[in-house]
Design a protein around this motif. Structure first.
Motif, PDB file in Angstrom:
ATOM      1  N   THR A   1       0.890  -1.445   0.021  1.00 18.90           N
ATOM      2  CA  THR A   1       0.066  -0.122   0.031  1.00 18.90           C
ATOM      3  C   THR A   1       0.653   1.404  -0.113  1.00 18.90           C
ATOM      4  O   THR A   1       0.279   2.350  -0.470  1.00 18.90           O
ATOM      5  N   GLU A   2       2.069   1.137   0.367  1.00 19.73           N
ATOM      6  CA  GLU A   2       3.061   2.311   0.492  1.00 19.73           C
ATOM      7  C   GLU A   2       3.179   3.081  -0.852  1.00 19.73           C
ATOM      8  O   GLU A   2       3.113   2.200  -2.072  1.00 19.73           O
ATOM      9  N   ASP A   3       3.203   4.032  -1.143  1.00 17.70           N
ATOM     10  CA  ASP A   3       3.631   4.737  -2.302  1.00 17.70           C
ATOM     11  C   ASP A   3       5.200   4.672  -2.770  1.00 17.70           C
ATOM     12  O   ASP A   3       5.924   5.488  -2.456  1.00 17.70           O
ATOM     13  N   ILE A   4       5.380   3.446  -3.423  1.00 16.16           N
ATOM     14  CA  ILE A   4       6.969   3.291  -3.812  1.00 16.16           C
ATOM     15  C   ILE A   4       7.291   3.789  -5.096  1.00 16.16           C
ATOM     16  O   ILE A   4       6.195   4.056  -5.943  1.00 16.16           O
ATOM     17  N   THR A   5       8.470   3.835  -5.554  1.00 15.41           N
ATOM     18  CA  THR A   5       9.107   4.087  -6.470  1.00 15.41           C
ATOM     19  C   THR A   5      10.362   3.238  -6.858  1.00 15.41           C
ATOM     20  O   THR A   5      10.784   2.694  -6.111  1.00 15.41           O
ATOM     21  N   PRO A   6      10.832   3.320  -8.055  1.00 11.16           N
ATOM     22  CA  PRO A   6      11.967   2.591  -8.361  1.00 11.16           C
ATOM     23  C   PRO A   6      13.115   2.971  -7.126  1.00 11.16           C
ATOM     24  O   PRO A   6      14.007   2.158  -6.743  1.00 11.16           O
ATOM     25  N   HIS A   7      13.166   4.006  -6.696  1.00  9.07           N
ATOM     26  CA  HIS A   7      14.343   4.759  -5.661  1.00  9.07           C
ATOM     27  C   HIS A   7      13.840   3.717  -4.424  1.00  9.07           C
ATOM     28  O   HIS A   7      14.963   3.742  -3.497  1.00  9.07           O
ATOM     29  N   THR A   8      12.636   3.394  -4.060  1.00 15.84           N
ATOM     30  CA  THR A   8      12.366   2.472  -2.809  1.00 15.84           C
ATOM     31  C   THR A   8      13.360   1.133  -2.996  1.00 15.84           C
ATOM     32  O   THR A   8      13.592   0.965  -1.844  1.00 15.84           O
ATOM     33  N   LEU A   9      13.569   0.732  -4.020  1.00 17.54           N
ATOM     34  CA  LEU A   9      14.245  -0.582  -4.046  1.00 17.54           C
ATOM     35  C   LEU A   9      15.811  -0.316  -3.716  1.00 17.54           C
ATOM     36  O   LEU A   9      16.552  -1.125  -2.981  1.00 17.54           O
ATOM     37  N   ARG A  10      16.242   1.037  -4.248  1.00 21.69           N
ATOM     38  CA  ARG A  10      17.549   1.391  -4.079  1.00 21.69           C
ATOM     39  C   ARG A  10      17.891   1.525  -2.312  1.00 21.69           C
ATOM     40  O   ARG A  10      18.794   1.281  -2.018  1.00 21.69           O
ATOM     41  N   HIS A  11      16.962   2.152  -1.935  1.00 25.20           N
ATOM     42  CA  HIS A  11      17.116   2.535  -0.144  1.00 25.20           C
ATOM     43  C   HIS A  11      16.941   1.286   0.407  1.00 25.20           C
ATOM     44  O   HIS A  11      17.631   0.874   1.203  1.00 25.20           O
ATOM     45  N   SER A  12      16.112   0.501   0.032  1.00 19.94           N
ATOM     46  CA  SER A  12      15.807  -0.971   0.685  1.00 19.94           C
ATOM     47  C   SER A  12      17.196  -1.659   0.552  1.00 19.94           C
ATOM     48  O   SER A  12      17.442  -2.639   1.500  1.00 19.94           O
ATOM     49  N   PHE A  13      17.715  -1.769  -0.618  1.00 25.00           N
ATOM     50  CA  PHE A  13      19.032  -2.528  -0.992  1.00 25.00           C
ATOM     51  C   PHE A  13      20.148  -2.086   0.122  1.00 25.00           C
ATOM     52  O   PHE A  13      20.781  -2.863   0.804  1.00 25.00           O
ATOM     53  N   ALA A  14      20.206  -0.655   0.510  1.00 27.22           N
ATOM     54  CA  ALA A  14      21.226  -0.117   0.992  1.00 27.22           C
ATOM     55  C   ALA A  14      21.015  -0.438   2.813  1.00 27.22           C
ATOM     56  O   ALA A  14      21.605  -0.803   3.651  1.00 27.22           O
ATOM     57  N   LEU A  15      19.760  -0.141   3.085  1.00 28.87           N
ATOM     58  CA  LEU A  15      19.203  -0.714   4.460  1.00 28.87           C
ATOM     59  C   LEU A  15      19.451  -2.077   4.955  1.00 28.87           C
ATOM     60  O   LEU A  15      19.915  -2.490   5.827  1.00 28.87           O
ATOM     61  N   HIS A  16      18.951  -2.884   4.042  1.00 31.21           N
ATOM     62  CA  HIS A  16      19.116  -4.203   4.098  1.00 31.21           C
ATOM     63  C   HIS A  16      20.632  -4.874   4.281  1.00 31.21           C
ATOM     64  O   HIS A  16      20.860  -5.682   5.011  1.00 31.21           O
ATOM     65  N   LEU A  17      21.456  -4.301   3.372  1.00 35.05           N
ATOM     66  CA  LEU A  17      23.075  -4.702   3.645  1.00 35.05           C
ATOM     67  C   LEU A  17      23.189  -4.260   5.041  1.00 35.05           C
ATOM     68  O   LEU A  17      24.258  -4.772   5.501  1.00 35.05           O
ATOM     69  N   ILE A  18      23.002  -2.997   5.409  1.00 32.27           N
ATOM     70  CA  ILE A  18      23.731  -2.379   6.718  1.00 32.27           C
ATOM     71  C   ILE A  18      22.951  -3.216   7.735  1.00 32.27           C
ATOM     72  O   ILE A  18      23.965  -3.610   8.738  1.00 32.27           O
TER      73      ILE A  18
END
Length: 294
Positions: free
Chosen positions: A234-251
């Motif tokens: 339901t969140e308003d996501i964009t392609p950049h959301t996956l970029r942010h998710s990538f970084a957060l999940h790595l950390i």
């Protein structure tokens, strides 16, 4: 003023080496300012005064634009007038005292690992388009590259033997590794889908749209929105959301900031620091929910 803006954009490209997206954004924001001043019968940027710019700011406030949008337009004006000053086309920078509104810093929108899994399961891999979409989404999450970098990847930029992609930005190249899941999706796309989508055409670009041409950022954004709806996100996501998710999940899984900075292509580590802060917030939430005295 329009001619001066066009010359300034050429300067950004040739001298500053800015990206096409940055150039387009500055041109768009300055064109809106030019339209406003044209309505005031001011066509020459040398005749724009500090008072005139303050009036423009009041106009933007009346239009109820977001602080972020106004701040971006102020930044464009500052840069534009500094260029005119350096070129000797104005004697004084009228934007010198122009202050942008305060912008509340928000944490980037991210998805949980479970939501990412759901999203990446949505493409129909029985179709050429679905196979392509699966490969694009997997690669985007596996590498954290920008969507503009994703759609402009060339076949030669992807090394399926060593599992990495090469991205170039402003003359700097960075290598980003990816895992076996993304590799499998890419190999399937190249073997079973790409030729069908190209429809007999030739292209140096890895991904193409359903007509065999280069996919647009808007096109990819729309397909991602569609898959998010299918996944029940339901969140308003964009392609950049996956970029942010990538970084957060790595950390969250132990990656060091310096490595994440290099993969993301951040010039300053302070930009990457936000993901560490997000990770700490996540840990606090987990603690509060799980600890008996949380």
């Amino acid at each position: 003023m329009i001619n001066a803006i066009q010359e300034y954009v050429v300067y950004l490209h040739d001298v500053k080496g800015t990206s096409k997206n940055t150039e387009a954004a500055y041109a768009r924001d300055l064109k809106k300012a030019a339209d406003y001043f044209a309505q005031q019968n001011v066509m020459d940027p040398a005749k724009i005064t500090a008072t005139g710019l303050n009036s423009y700011m009041l106009y933007l406030e009346k239009e109820q634009l977001s602080p972020a949008t106004v701040s971006r337009r102020v930044a464009a004006l500052h840069s534009f007038f500094q260029y005119l000053l350096q070129q000797g086309r104005i004697d004084k920078d009228p934007s010198e005292d122009l202050k942008p509104p305060k912008v509340e810093k928000k944490m980037p929108a991210v998805l949980s690992v479970e939501e990412v899994d759901l999203l990446l399961e949505q493409p129909d891999e029985k179709t050429a388009k679905g196979i392509r979409d699966k490969a694009m989404l997997e690669l985007l999450y596996a590498t954290g590259i920008r969507v503009s970098e994703l759609i402009h990847l060339k076949e030669k930029d992807v090394n399926l033997t060593m599992n990495y992609v090469a991205c170039s930005e402003q003359g700097k190249e960075r290598m980003i590794p990816f895992g076996d899941t993304a590799k499998k999706a890419l190999k399937r796309y190249i073997k079973n889908s790409r030729a069908d989508l190209l429809k007999g055409k030739e292209s140096e670009y890895l991904f193409c749209n359903c007509s065999g041409g280069l996919m647009s950022r808007q096109g990819f954004w729309k397909l991602m929105k569609s898959y998010a709806l299918q996944a029940g996100i339901t969140e308003d996501i964009t392609p950049h959301t996956l970029r942010h998710s990538f970084a957060l999940h790595l950390i969250q899984n132990g990656a060091d900031l310096k490595s994440v900075q290099e993969m993301m292509g951040h010039s300053a580590i302070s930009t990457t620091q936000v993901y560490l802060n997000m990770g700490l917030y996540h840990l606090r939430d987990v603690y509060a929910k799980a600890h008996p005295r949380g």
